[in-house]
Design a protein around this motif. Structure first.
Motif, mmCIF file in Angstrom:
data_model
loop_
_atom_site.group_PDB
_atom_site.id
_atom_site.type_symbol
_atom_site.label_atom_id
_atom_site.label_comp_id
_atom_site.label_asym_id
_atom_site.label_seq_id
_atom_site.Cartn_x
_atom_site.Cartn_y
_atom_site.Cartn_z
ATOM 1 N N VAL A 123 0.948 -0.959 0.001
ATOM 2 C CA VAL A 123 0.018 -0.043 0.146
ATOM 3 C C VAL A 123 0.907 1.262 -0.061
ATOM 4 C CG1 VAL A 123 -1.658 1.382 1.436
ATOM 5 C CG2 VAL A 123 -1.994 -1.188 0.879
ATOM 6 N N ARG A 124 1.934 1.335 0.838
ATOM 7 C CA ARG A 124 2.606 2.542 0.888
ATOM 8 C C ARG A 124 3.494 2.540 -0.527
ATOM 9 N NH1 ARG A 124 5.870 5.569 4.305
ATOM 10 N NH2 ARG A 124 5.066 4.646 6.140
ATOM 11 N N SER A 125 3.878 1.467 -1.039
ATOM 12 C CA SER A 125 4.503 1.584 -2.465
ATOM 13 C C SER A 125 3.369 2.230 -3.384
ATOM 14 C CB SER A 125 5.014 0.476 -3.000
ATOM 15 O OG SER A 125 6.141 0.020 -2.211
ATOM 16 N N TYR A 126 2.242 1.685 -3.376
ATOM 17 C CA TYR A 126 0.961 2.399 -4.269
ATOM 18 C C TYR A 126 0.851 3.524 -4.030
ATOM 19 C CZ TYR A 126 -3.777 2.591 -6.136
ATOM 20 O OH TYR A 126 -4.941 2.976 -6.595
ATOM 21 N N VAL A 127 0.856 4.175 -2.777
ATOM 22 C CA VAL A 127 0.612 5.465 -2.507
ATOM 23 C C VAL A 127 1.690 6.369 -3.020
ATOM 24 C CG1 VAL A 127 -0.008 7.248 -0.694
ATOM 25 C CG2 VAL A 127 -1.045 5.192 -0.828
ATOM 26 N N HIS A 128 2.778 6.015 -2.881
ATOM 27 C CA HIS A 128 3.998 6.843 -3.434
ATOM 28 C C HIS A 128 4.039 6.909 -4.868
ATOM 29 C CE1 HIS A 128 6.921 6.623 0.172
ATOM 30 N NE2 HIS A 128 5.484 6.892 0.820
ATOM 31 N N HIS A 129 3.541 5.815 -5.616
ATOM 32 C CA HIS A 129 3.451 5.907 -7.117
ATOM 33 C C HIS A 129 2.391 6.724 -7.370
ATOM 34 C CE1 HIS A 129 3.373 4.300 -11.129
ATOM 35 N NE2 HIS A 129 2.147 4.227 -11.009
ATOM 36 N N LEU A 130 1.164 6.669 -6.711
ATOM 37 C CA LEU A 130 0.084 7.714 -7.237
ATOM 38 C C LEU A 130 0.704 9.270 -6.720
ATOM 39 C CD1 LEU A 130 -3.000 6.133 -5.567
ATOM 40 C CD2 LEU A 130 -2.374 6.158 -7.896
ATOM 41 N N ALA A 131 1.624 9.246 -5.853
ATOM 42 C CA ALA A 131 2.009 10.739 -5.447
ATOM 43 C C ALA A 131 2.864 11.138 -6.663
ATOM 44 C CB ALA A 131 2.800 10.741 -4.120
ATOM 45 N N LYS A 132 3.945 10.155 -6.963
ATOM 46 C CA LYS A 132 5.135 10.645 -8.012
ATOM 47 C C LYS A 132 4.127 10.841 -9.517
ATOM 48 C CE LYS A 132 8.976 8.631 -10.250
ATOM 49 N NZ LYS A 132 9.816 7.312 -10.420
ATOM 50 N N ASP A 133 3.005 10.276 -9.610
ATOM 51 C CA ASP A 133 2.314 10.622 -10.952
ATOM 52 C C ASP A 133 1.361 11.835 -11.173
ATOM 53 O OD1 ASP A 133 3.449 8.444 -12.255
ATOM 54 O OD2 ASP A 133 1.814 7.210 -12.290
ATOM 55 N N GLY A 134 1.268 12.342 -9.624
ATOM 56 C CA GLY A 134 0.396 13.293 -9.528
ATOM 57 C C GLY A 134 -1.172 12.947 -9.281
ATOM 58 N N SER A 135 -1.514 11.616 -9.106
ATOM 59 C CA SER A 135 -2.632 11.273 -9.025
ATOM 60 C C SER A 135 -3.657 11.688 -8.014
ATOM 61 C CB SER A 135 -2.705 9.651 -9.477
ATOM 62 O OG SER A 135 -2.011 9.360 -10.641
ATOM 63 N N ILE A 136 -2.865 11.894 -6.820
ATOM 64 C CA ILE A 136 -3.299 12.309 -5.628
ATOM 65 C C ILE A 136 -3.673 13.768 -5.694
ATOM 66 C CG2 ILE A 136 -3.276 12.478 -3.233
ATOM 67 C CD1 ILE A 136 -1.198 10.171 -3.144
#
Length: 322
Positions: A309-322
């Motif tokens: 979950v942490r990796s998923y959220v960090h990926h969303l943050a990096k992509d600007g999806s949050i």
């Protein structure tokens, strides 16, 4: 080998596309893969479904499709059963008749959630709502199709029960993070328990049961398997963890974890009932992977949910999806 994947528009279907796009170039014998989505096939139409099966002649059928609108299913039972029960039955019948391997995905909602501890594969189904009943009917139809197959049939199947799936698409984690950007406080259910499951993780584990490193189909015992990462949490616990992961990734949120308030499920009524306990034992799948000597997938099965979950959220943050 021909691989036919239904549900290309969903979180799991998209995960399979990413997985196979990275895997196929490494294989000596490259399979032919066809992805089918809503635009190509209405799964509630038996004629359309059979057309795709008979046209492509798959040796491996992956049914990543499902009717997942849990609350809407209460007013659309016919459609839910058509997609979640009748369509998988037709796929199973094709697999039996042509000796194909069939991978299907089910849910914790086939249980009533009243058991203390972790559910086993042979625990009694007792779904609470239409969605769960339609998925349970799909499990039963697949099992019956293979049980009545001719003696010596080469077909095999695996039904993977999973829970709280997240990936490329709408899901609980994305909803919480979106709300946390706009609200000073959130209220999240604390007395429903389960295991968050990455669609990418689920695609890797389930394909690993059925396909070896050379791209050849593996033999495995047909049946139902529980497939979730290690550990457990509540919706409240998942919300707090996801929000903290986003903050750690540098995302600006109005709701910190301490502003998320735990509430009982009775304070958040929904049209369809949910199981209070969705924890499932993965011992059966673990033993089969061990028997295959499939150590890489066994390691995946043993990975805890929180790191993914942490990796998923960090990926969303990096992509600007949050």
């Amino acid at each position: 080998m021909n691989i036919l994947i239904f549900g290309k528009d969903g979180q799991l279907g998209k995960a399979f596309q990413v997985l196979l796009d990275s895997l196929i170039p490494t294989l000596a014998e490259k399979p032919h893969v066809q992805y089918v989505g809503r635009a190509e096939c209405n799964l509630s139409d038996a004629a359309q479904l059979n057309f795709h099966l008979n046209q492509f002649h798959p040796q491996l059928i992956i049914n990543a499709s499902a009717y997942t609108a849990v609350d809407k299913a209460e007013i659309e039972p016919e459609l839910a059963f058509a997609v979640n029960a009748t369509a998988p039955e037709l796929m199973a019948q094709y697999a039996v008749q042509h000796g194909a391997t069939f991978l299907h995905y089910s849910t914790d909602y086939v249980f009533d959630g009243e058991k203390y501890g972790f559910y086993l594969e042979d625990d009694m189904r007792n779904p609470l709502g239409v969605y769960g009943k339609s998925k349970a009917a799909g499990e039963e139809a697949i099992t019956k199709a293979f049980a009545t197959s001719p003696s010596g049939s080469a077909g095999q199947y695996a039904i993977f029960r999973t829970s709280w799936v997240y990936g490329d698409g709408g899901n609980f984690i994305r909803t919480i993070l979106r709300l946390a950007k706009d609200r000073d406080e959130l209220k999240v259910i604390e007395d429903q328990y389960g295991v968050p499951t990455s669609a990418q993780w689920l695609a890797q584990v389930s394909l690993g049961l059925a396909m070896d490193a050379k791209g050849q189909l593996r033999a495995f015992p047909s049946g139902i398997y529980h497939a979730v990462p290690a550990g457990e949490t509540s919706w409240y616990g998942l919300a707090c963890w996801a929000v903290q992961a986003a903050l750690d990734a540098g995302v600006s949120l109005k709701t910190p974890p301490h502003a998320i308030k735990p509430i009982p499920a009775v304070e958040y009524p929904l049209p369809a009932p949910r199981p209070m306990n969705s924890r499932m034992s993965t011992d059966k799948l673990r033993k089969v992977l061990e028997g295959q000597g499939n150590m890489s997938k066994l390691e995946l099965l043993n990975q805890p949910w929180d790191g993914a979950v942490r990796s998923y959220v960090h990926h969303l943050a990096k992509d600007g999806s949050i």
